[in-house]
Design a protein around this motif. Structure first.
Motif, PDB file in Angstrom:
ATOM      1  N   ASP A 187       5.489 -42.220  57.265  1.00 33.73           N
ATOM      2  CA  ASP A 187       5.547 -43.218  58.338  1.00 33.73           C
ATOM      3  C   ASP A 187       6.398 -42.722  59.504  1.00 33.73           C
ATOM      4  OD1 ASP A 187       3.991 -44.891  56.802  1.00 33.73           O
ATOM      5  OD2 ASP A 187       5.670 -46.131  56.095  1.00 33.73           O
ATOM      6  N   ALA A 188       7.545 -42.135  59.188  1.00 35.84           N
ATOM      7  CA  ALA A 188       8.422 -41.625  60.250  1.00 35.84           C
ATOM      8  C   ALA A 188       7.759 -40.497  61.010  1.00 35.84           C
ATOM      9  CB  ALA A 188       9.747 -41.157  59.641  1.00 35.84           C
ATOM     10  N   VAL A 230       4.564 -40.030  61.509  1.00 38.19           N
ATOM     11  CA  VAL A 230       3.503 -40.547  62.377  1.00 38.19           C
ATOM     12  C   VAL A 230       4.084 -40.970  63.728  1.00 38.19           C
ATOM     13  CG1 VAL A 230       1.921 -42.491  62.705  1.00 38.19           C
ATOM     14  CG2 VAL A 230       1.899 -41.222  60.557  1.00 38.19           C
ATOM     15  N   GLU A 231       5.225 -41.651  63.704  1.00 32.35           N
ATOM     16  CA  GLU A 231       5.830 -42.088  64.968  1.00 32.35           C
ATOM     17  C   GLU A 231       6.392 -40.914  65.754  1.00 32.35           C
ATOM     18  OE1 GLU A 231       7.765 -45.823  65.292  1.00 32.35           O
ATOM     19  OE2 GLU A 231       7.430 -46.312  63.181  1.00 32.35           O
ATOM     20  N   ALA A 281       3.449 -39.111  67.541  1.00 32.29           N
ATOM     21  CA  ALA A 281       3.019 -39.775  68.774  1.00 32.29           C
ATOM     22  C   ALA A 281       3.964 -39.460  69.926  1.00 32.29           C
ATOM     23  CB  ALA A 281       2.944 -41.283  68.548  1.00 32.29           C
ATOM     24  N   PHE A 282       5.234 -39.308  69.611  1.00 29.07           N
ATOM     25  CA  PHE A 282       6.246 -39.052  70.642  1.00 29.07           C
ATOM     26  C   PHE A 282       6.156 -37.634  71.185  1.00 29.07           C
ATOM     27  CE2 PHE A 282      10.690 -38.040  71.875  1.00 29.07           C
ATOM     28  CZ  PHE A 282      10.854 -39.000  72.878  1.00 29.07           C
ATOM     29  N   PRO A 313      12.214 -42.961  64.026  1.00 29.00           N
ATOM     30  CA  PRO A 313      11.471 -44.005  64.746  1.00 29.00           C
ATOM     31  C   PRO A 313      12.381 -45.019  65.443  1.00 29.00           C
ATOM     32  CG  PRO A 313      10.468 -43.605  62.622  1.00 29.00           C
ATOM     33  CD  PRO A 313      11.768 -42.863  62.617  1.00 29.00           C
ATOM     34  N   GLU A 314      13.500 -45.391  64.795  1.00 31.01           N
ATOM     35  CA  GLU A 314      14.421 -46.337  65.414  1.00 31.01           C
ATOM     36  C   GLU A 314      15.083 -45.735  66.647  1.00 31.01           C
ATOM     37  OE1 GLU A 314      14.539 -49.368  64.610  1.00 31.01           O
ATOM     38  OE2 GLU A 314      13.462 -49.271  62.709  1.00 31.01           O
ATOM     39  N   ILE A 363      13.802 -43.424  68.596  1.00 29.58           N
ATOM     40  CA  ILE A 363      12.779 -43.390  69.641  1.00 29.58           C
ATOM     41  C   ILE A 363      12.628 -44.770  70.270  1.00 29.58           C
ATOM     42  CG2 ILE A 363      10.308 -43.105  70.078  1.00 29.58           C
ATOM     43  CD1 ILE A 363      10.332 -40.902  67.905  1.00 29.58           C
ATOM     44  N   ARG A 364      12.587 -45.802  69.451  1.00 27.28           N
ATOM     45  CA  ARG A 364      12.417 -47.151  69.980  1.00 27.28           C
ATOM     46  C   ARG A 364      13.645 -47.600  70.772  1.00 27.28           C
ATOM     47  NH1 ARG A 364       9.151 -48.048  65.309  1.00 27.28           N
ATOM     48  NH2 ARG A 364      10.940 -48.468  63.957  1.00 27.28           N
TER      49      ARG A 364
END
Length: 412
Positions: free
Chosen positions: A77-78, A80-81, A84-85, A290-291, A293-294
């Motif tokens: 999951d991590a 995948v994000e 995308a980045f 992911p956190e 990046i967000r």
């Protein structure tokens, strides 16, 4: 802090979004220090560290569940994000603790023949150059060093210097994306293209690039690319990635050979099976990517695009302030910089000046010896928590210290 982070996650309207002053409290940096060195190790925001603690708590509550049953899917999951980045396919990425590890991983995985040439530049990061030298000595290879000038007038000089060193024996080129010592952003797209046309594989040390520059690794076409995520993405320490082109993945093995080497599973590639488990460690930095990046993408209305543009503009303004105060010509075009910039100072002891800046002015900024041990570059970084007055303060402090140095030399 929890409510501030919660508001950002919920995507409240601009009227209700936290102010810049509130957002600046998301870093635990010592307020008594003027910190202008984000480029060395980054600075992880407190909300991201809170998420890391969440993962650590989960890991320790039921270690077997976490490592044996949950971790593989969590890493997927991590990834995948992250993919995308950085503009890549998730299956072409592996998490690694830092870019130096990734460089070593690739160099020690490849096979070479005596007489092969490894190409790099005089501005390559010391740790990675050491890895290159190690492999060269082990296999009887020649390291060819392209002399990229600094100061420099235009990106074409980088291309010309590197291409001039390519021969029919050149096997691999180790290139920086953003140079640690000089802050230069190399014209990587053009370099990868011209080297690929000449049959040279490219290993890109992109330690500073993720979060500083827009990335599209698929379009870039580098054979191998690594980037740190604890720097400009501001993930916890120990988070980086290695990108490997799909057809090269069977050759690239992790530095630590573990259970994946003889796994009989067919649902995942050997690349995935080997890199996702090299032994027990703390993988929570990867799960926080992911956190990070967000969170960092939530700081400004324009998201990551605006953050990168803002940091670039601040680095440029900081350099102008230093150059004007110290009466020093800028050493490169503004277009060749990202969120770091350097200014050359008169020859002297780099560490002496760096220590004085910290001890007397409480300024944390690196002084880089380049190209000789007596030459000095002061390197400033620009991140969301920095502001122009900090760089103006630095410029005045350096001016005072250089004046003292000059006075001492006159009396010697």
């Amino acid at each position: 802090m929890d409510s501030l982070w919660s508001d950002l996650q919920k995507g409240e309207s601009a009227v209700l979004l936290p102010s810049r002053e509130q957002l600046l409290t998301c870093w635990s940096l010592d307020s008594s220090i003027t910190f202008l060195n984000h480029g060395s190790f980054g600075a992880c925001p407190l909300p991201v560290l809170a998420v890391q603690q969440h993962w650590r708590d989960r890991m320790e509550r039921q270690p077997l569940q976490f490592f044996g049953r949950d971790l593989e899917a969590l890493l997927d999951d991590a990834r995948v994000e992250l993919a995308a980045f950085v503009g890549a396919e998730a299956d072409d990425l592996a998490f690694v603790p830092n870019a130096t590890t990734a460089i070593n991983t690739v160099l020690k995985s490849l096979s070479f023949a005596p007489g092969d040439e490894l190409l790099t530049t005089n501005q390559e990061y010391n740790a990675c150059r050491n890895a290159l030298n190690y492999v060269a000595e082990r296999y009887g290879l020649k390291v060819v060093v392209a002399q990229v000038p600094f100061p420099i007038d235009e990106p074409q000089q980088v291309i010309d210097a590197i291409v001039a060193c390519v021969s029919d024996k050149t096997r691999l080129a180790l290139l920086d994306h953003v140079v640690s010592q000089t802050g230069l952003v190399f014209p990587l797209t053009e370099l990868v293209q011209v080297l690929t046309q000449r049959g040279v594989e490219t290993l890109v040390d992109g330690a500073h690039a993720p979060g500083m520059l827009p990335l599209n690794l698929h379009a870039l076409g580098a054979t191998y690319y690594t980037g740190n995520l604890h720097k400009w993405v501001s993930a916890p320490k120990g988070a980086a990635f290695l990108y490997v082109q799909r057809d090269r993945q069977p050759t690239i093995r992790p530095l630590t050979i573990s259970h994946g080497a003889n796994a009989t599973r067919t649902d995942r590639s050997r690349f995935r099976l080997e890199f996702d488990w090299t032994g027990t460690d703390d993988p929570t930095a990867y799960l926080c990517v992911p956190e990070a990046i967000r969170f960092m993408g939530s700081l400004l209305p324009g998201g990551w695009d605006e953050l990168m543009v803002t940091n670039h503009a601040l680095a440029i303004t900081a350099r102008r302030s230093l150059c004007e105060t110290l009466q020093i010509a800028p050493p490169c075009p503004e277009a060749m910089l990202g969120a770091m910039a350097v200014v050359p100072l008169p020859d002297g002891k780099p560490m002496g000046l760096q220590d004085a800046l910290l001890e007397r002015y409480q300024i944390e900024v690196p002084l880089v010896p380049f190209p000789t041990t007596s030459s000095r570059l002061v390197r400033v970084s620009a991140q969301f928590y920095n502001h122009l007055e900090q760089y103006e303060y630095l410029a005045q402090a350096i001016a005072e210290l250089l004046h003292e140095e000059g006075s001492m030399k006159k009396h010697q």
